[in-house]
Design an enzyme around this catalytic site. Structure first.
Site, PDB file in Angstrom:
ATOM      1  N   CYS A  89       0.812  -1.220   0.000  1.00  0.00           N
ATOM      2  CA  CYS A  89       0.000   0.000   0.000  1.00  0.00           C
ATOM      3  C   CYS A  89       0.848   1.273   0.000  1.00  0.00           C
ATOM      4  CB  CYS A  89      -0.920   0.034   1.212  1.00  0.00           C
ATOM      5  SG  CYS A  89      -1.876  -1.448   1.396  1.00  0.00           S
ATOM      6  N   CYS A 413      -0.671   3.144   6.575  1.00  0.00           N
ATOM      7  CA  CYS A 413      -0.181   1.837   6.997  1.00  0.00           C
ATOM      8  C   CYS A 413       0.052   0.987   5.749  1.00  0.00           C
ATOM      9  CB  CYS A 413      -1.172   1.161   7.938  1.00  0.00           C
ATOM     10  SG  CYS A 413      -2.828   0.975   7.286  1.00  0.00           S
TER      11      CYS A 413
END
Ligand SMILES: CC(=O)SCCNC(=O)CCNC(=O)[C@H](O)C(C)(C)COP(=O)(O)OP(=O)(O)OC[C@H]1O[C@@H](n2cnc3c(N)ncnc32)[C@H](O)[C@@H]1OP(=O)(O)O
Length: 427
Positions: A89, A413
């Site tokens: 991500c 995150c």
């Protein structure tokens, strides 16, 4: 050498919900659709860049090194060097981070840095037994060999797994991303109403930003092969309510979990680019910077609590620049899950967490919701994983300029137990 690095422009596609079938665009299609109008509105030629860097998690076989394929399709010239980066991500932020460092060290003047992801194109994955069987069939020398291979086959070999489900499961802990958010909800006591209220705000903020034109110039329409225009992030649900959200069943921990389809990031397709430039390039082309990229920080932690990563990445970043919680005017914290963002906010306010984990004397402080994800986030607009890190930096820069504020942090995150953070200042 350490030169200033400016974010001078950027644009993204609308984020389009994955609806159980491959969507109209591949990762490179999305990158080209966002990149073409962005390049066309610049006062320089598309060939003026020193480098193209593109984040992408799920690269498809027809587009290996999507950065280079996109650069060529964008008419950036055969001599354009382009590479793809992958840190789950964080990929779309990694492209900006690498670009910032190349410009800062004086080796490059202008870089196109992006992220792209088409989660609706996730491949179907077959079991190891099925793959071996396909190999046996391909190697079979005659009808007898083929008959022997057929005799070995079992129907369950061919139950395909959607690659996305594997991709969203941590390979070390075997927890999927939603379960890691459940761990945090439990640890920080995030209840369902608080998570659903946060999710409702995300939708309301995105809807208001769309209605009031705050995404104009940042989100550009894309056109599919049928000529249909897609103009807005299509996951936004202003019609929802905390009561309706409260009726949704937990998605990952049944029956008592707190994480539902309504308070999780949506699975979407989308691409985003930013143009980073040195002072020399800004002057040479007469550009108007939106913001300055000051610095960045990566962090790593237990994959089972990966959602706390923003705390571990952005607090040392702020600290290194002598900044307290109150010095940051705007925050973009990628909304992987409402419970995960809320856990970060709780950790920052927790004396013992900040002492034990961050080595502070006391809590970092309270991040006011009025300074956080002011125009919505991944819960309302979706989370094309390789793109989101790029989007939050681009939107932070635009939101800081629109509000006339000085400083912001974009942070996210990263599945696998990592996190990234980027500090921006007004140009
Ligand atoms: C490092 C990181 O960033 S980790 C994060 C990485 N990303 C992820 O892990 C993705 C997380 N999200 C997901 O996995 C998926 O979105 C899921 C599993 C939670 C939900 O997927 P789906 O079931 O396909 O979601 P879908 O959009 O269809 O919603 C399910 C139901 O909830 C309803 N719903 C969803 N949002 C809302 C809302 N805001 N208000 C009311 N109803 C809603 C839908 O209408 C649907 O109802 P239906 O079944 O009656 O049609």
């Amino acid at each position: 050498m350490s030169r200033p690095v400016y974010l001078v422009d950027g644009a993204r596609t609308p984020f389009l919900k994955a609806r159980g079938q491959p969507g109209p665009f591949t990762p490179v299609d999305l990158a080209v659709q966002a990149g073409r109008p962005l390049l066309m509105r610049q006062p320089f030629e598309a060939t003026a860049f020193d480098l193209v860097i593109l984040g992408c998690v799920n690269v498809i076989q027809d587009e290996m090194n999507p950065a280079r394929v996109a650069a060529l399709r964008l008419g950036m010239g055969e001599e354009q060097v382009a590479f793809t980066v992958q840190i789950n991500c964080g990929s779309g932020m990694q492209s900006i981070d690498t670009a910032m460092r190349y410009i800062r060290d004086g080796s490059h003047e202008m870089i196109l840095a992006g992220g792209t992801e088409a989660l609706s194109h996730a491949p179907l994955v077959y079991s190891r037994e099925a793959t071996e069987w396909f190999g046996d069939m391909a190697r079979a020398k005659g009808p007898l060999d083929r008959a022997r291979a057929f005799a070995d086959v079992r129907p369950d070999f061919f139950s395909p797994v959607i690659g996305l489900e594997r991709g969203l499961t941590d390979p070390i802990t075997s927890l999927n991303m939603g379960q890691t958010a459940e761990v945090l909800a439990h640890r920080f006591g995030i209840d369902r109403v608080t998570a659903d209220t946060y999710a409702k705000e995300s939708h309301d903020r995105l809807h208001a930003a769309q209605q009031e034109g705050r995404l104009k110039g940042e989100v550009l329409p894309v056109f599919d092969r049928e000529g249909e225009a897609h103009e807005l992030d299509d996951g936004v649900r202003p019609d929802s309510s905390v009561e309706k959200l409260g009726q949704l069943k937990p998605a990952f921990e049944k029956p008592y979990g707190k994480v539902t389809p309504g308070n999780s990031s949506q699975i979407t397709d989308g691409a985003s680019w930013v143009i980073l430039a040195s002072e020399t390039a800004v002057e040479a082309h007469g550009l108007e910077p939106i913001a300055r990229i000051v610095d960045s920080q990566w962090a790593a932690l237990d994959p089972a609590i990966m959602g706390l990563g923003p705390v571990l990445a952005s607090t040392p970043l702020a600290q290194r620049h002598g900044l307290d919680c109150g010095d940051i005017d705007l925050w973009e914290i990628n909304e992987a899950f409402a419970a995960q963002v809320l856990a970060c906010l709780a950790a920052w306010q927790d004396d013992s967490f900040c002492q034990d984990v961050l080595g502070y004397d006391a809590a970092f402080g309270r991040i006011d919701r009025g300074r956080l994800n002011v125009d919505g986030g991944a819960i309302s607009l979706g989370h094309p994983v390789g793109t989101s890190g790029n989007r939050i930096v681009l939107h932070l820069a635009n939101a800081m300029k629109a509000r006339g504020v000085t400083r912001g942090i974009a942070t996210e995150c990263i599945g696998g137990g990592q996190a990234g953070a980027m500090l921006l200042e007004a140009a």
